[in-house]
Design an enzyme around this catalytic site. Structure first.
Site, PDB file in Angstrom:
ATOM      1  N   GLY A  94     -18.078 -57.126  32.807  1.00 14.17           N
ATOM      2  CA  GLY A  94     -18.611 -58.464  33.100  1.00 14.17           C
ATOM      3  C   GLY A  94     -19.103 -59.092  31.810  1.00 14.17           C
ATOM      4  O   GLY A  94     -20.155 -59.731  31.777  1.00 14.17           O
TER       5      GLY A  94
ATOM      6  N   MET B  86     -14.725 -55.217  38.575  1.00 17.80           N
ATOM      7  CA  MET B  86     -15.522 -54.016  38.284  1.00 17.80           C
ATOM      8  C   MET B  86     -15.791 -53.162  39.526  1.00 17.80           C
ATOM      9  O   MET B  86     -16.125 -51.991  39.416  1.00 17.80           O
ATOM     10  CB  MET B  86     -16.842 -54.409  37.622  1.00 17.80           C
ATOM     11  CG  MET B  86     -17.758 -55.236  38.474  1.00 17.80           C
ATOM     12  SD  MET B  86     -19.120 -55.880  37.512  1.00 17.80           S
ATOM     13  CE  MET B  86     -19.843 -57.047  38.650  1.00 17.80           C
TER      14      MET B  86
ATOM     15  N   HIS C 254     -28.741 -57.218  37.591  1.00 16.57           N
ATOM     16  CA  HIS C 254     -29.778 -58.078  38.197  1.00 16.57           C
ATOM     17  C   HIS C 254     -29.166 -59.139  39.132  1.00 16.57           C
ATOM     18  O   HIS C 254     -29.880 -59.775  39.883  1.00 16.57           O
ATOM     19  CB  HIS C 254     -30.694 -58.691  37.134  1.00 16.57           C
ATOM     20  CG  HIS C 254     -30.147 -59.904  36.447  1.00 16.57           C
ATOM     21  ND1 HIS C 254     -30.964 -60.809  35.804  1.00 16.57           N
ATOM     22  CD2 HIS C 254     -28.884 -60.354  36.283  1.00 16.57           C
ATOM     23  CE1 HIS C 254     -30.213 -61.773  35.285  1.00 16.57           C
ATOM     24  NE2 HIS C 254     -28.965 -61.520  35.549  1.00 16.57           N
TER      25      HIS C 254
END
Ligand SMILES: C[S@@+](CC[C@H](N)C(=O)[O-])C[C@H]1O[C@@H](n2cnc3c(N)ncnc32)[C@H](O)[C@@H]1O
Length: 376
Positions: free
Chosen positions: A219, A263, A280
């Protein structure tokens, strides 16, 4: 002039008895606090306005403190708005984004400013475009797409949608972002400038990358962080794994490549994986899924592989008030936009254990984020 009431040093009429006075003082303090919090968003809006007008660049390029008339002239705004500009600057001086000093030449402050002139402070220096670490693209995170869901947060609490964002737009943030190329590029630019700040950290954290020949930035956005790593460690093969739309048009270098993928499905194998501001944005359940994929990806290195996480660790007891406040603001943002959260050490540890990792080490290197090394 004859006055028939007397005002004490605390601003309360002396005609009140002490008990009433204490009660009134408390009430008015509470009112000030309430109104201050209510209108706190005007600090954000004033800051965004200054950035949109390019005021930090004007002050920076001026070469000396800028008086109000000089600022108004550089901005090409009508003279009848001079006093409004004075008020915007007064607000931003009060909130610490600019400071005032004596004007160097006789430019005159005007609009109530006397001979004062404006200078940058460390936070507004971060909004200057010439600055390698310019954070002005990050301000796009207060654009209407992100602000709208807050208006129905109360309704969201009573409803069943996973996020207030989804309730407002009928789809999850990542889908909305993919379907809105303009927002997507603003978001990617915001993330890229945030990651650029990592140049201060990577070069001083060589031991963390010692012994690694390959790394995947999962990411990794448009590759800001991976580029810093690939330039700092030219022997290391760096890969950015991203949503295909984000990386399809990007070109790598000799030791940096972009791979489009998911992912949750597969992470290319490497000695280490790094994830900055990924966890997060996801629920505990999703984080465990991503961590398990990370574990598979580093398995060829055996016990020598590791997962490197750059993210927030909440520590209300240890952190200063302002640091905790900013972390809590990010936590609320994650709740509203992405069903994610900022985590305490204990919450991080639970994720690592559940995903089958054996130990971890947290280093608080810089401001808001910590660096967490997690081992199989
Ligand atoms: C908060 S951004 C962080 C970007 C970058 N790590 C940084 O800190 O600058 C989260 C990133 O995760 C990417 N992302 C979201 N879902 C993903 C998925 N399923 N697979 C790979 N990347 C994903 C997004 O495109 C976005 O760039």
């Amino acid at each position: 002039m004859v006055r028939d009431t007397f005002v004490g040093s605390d601003g309360i009429c002396d005609v009140l008895d002490p008990i009433q006075e204490q009660k009134a003082t408390g009430l008015f303090q509470a009112q000030t606090h309430l109104y201050g919090q209510m209108f706190n968003y005007l600090n954000s809006m004033s800051l965004m306005c200054a950035a949109q007008l390019g005021i930090p660049d004007i002050i920076h390029n001026h070469g000396r403190p800028v008086t109000l008339p000089e600022l108004v002239s550089a901005l090409h705004i009508p003279p009848n708005k001079t006093s409004c500009m004075y008020r915007l600057m007064r607000m931003l001086v009060h909130s610490g984004f600019f400071a005032t000093t004596e004007a160097v030449t006789g430019g005159g402050g005007g609009g109530g400013g006397g001979g004062e002139a404006y200078v940058l402070t460390p936070p507004s220096q971060l909004l200057v475009k010439d600055n390698t670490n310019c954070l002005s693209p990050f301000l796009s995170l207060i654009n209407p797409a992100f602000v709208t869901p807050w208006h129905s947060l109360g309704d969201w609490f009573r409803g069943s949608e996973p996020t207030a964002f989804q309730q407002a737009y009928g789809m999850a943030f990542w889908d909305y972002n993919t379907q809105n190329p303009e927002l997507n590029s603003l978001f990617n630019a915001a993330m890229a400038c945030d990651s650029q700040m990592m140049n201060f950290v990577i070069k001083d954290s060589k031991p963390i990358f010692e012994g690694l020949d390959s790394i995947v930035d999962v990411g990794g956005g448009t590759g800001s962080l991976a580029r810093i790593i690939s330039e700092t460690f030219p022997h290391m093969n760096c890969t950015v794994l991203e949503i295909p739309q984000v990386v399809s048009s990007l070109e790598g270098t000799e030791n940096l490549k972009y791979v489009g993928g998911d992912m949750f499905q597969h992470i290319p194998s490497a000695d280490a994986v790094i994830l900055k501001l990924i966890f997060h944005g996801w629920s505990d359940e999703d984080c465990v899924k991503i961590l398990k994929k990370c574990k598979e990806a580093i398995s060829s290195k055996g016990k020598g592989g590791k997962v490197i996480i750059v993210d927030v660790v909440i520590n209300e007891k240890k952190d200063e008030h302002e640091l905790t406040e900013t972390k809590l603001l990010f936590d609320m943002l994650m709740m509203v936009v992405a069903a994610g959260k900022e985590r305490s050490v204990e919450e991080w540890e639970r994720l690592f254990l559940e995903a089958g990792f054996s130990h971890y080490k947290i280093t608080s290197l810089f401001g808001l984020r910590s660096l967490i090394e997690v081992y199989p």
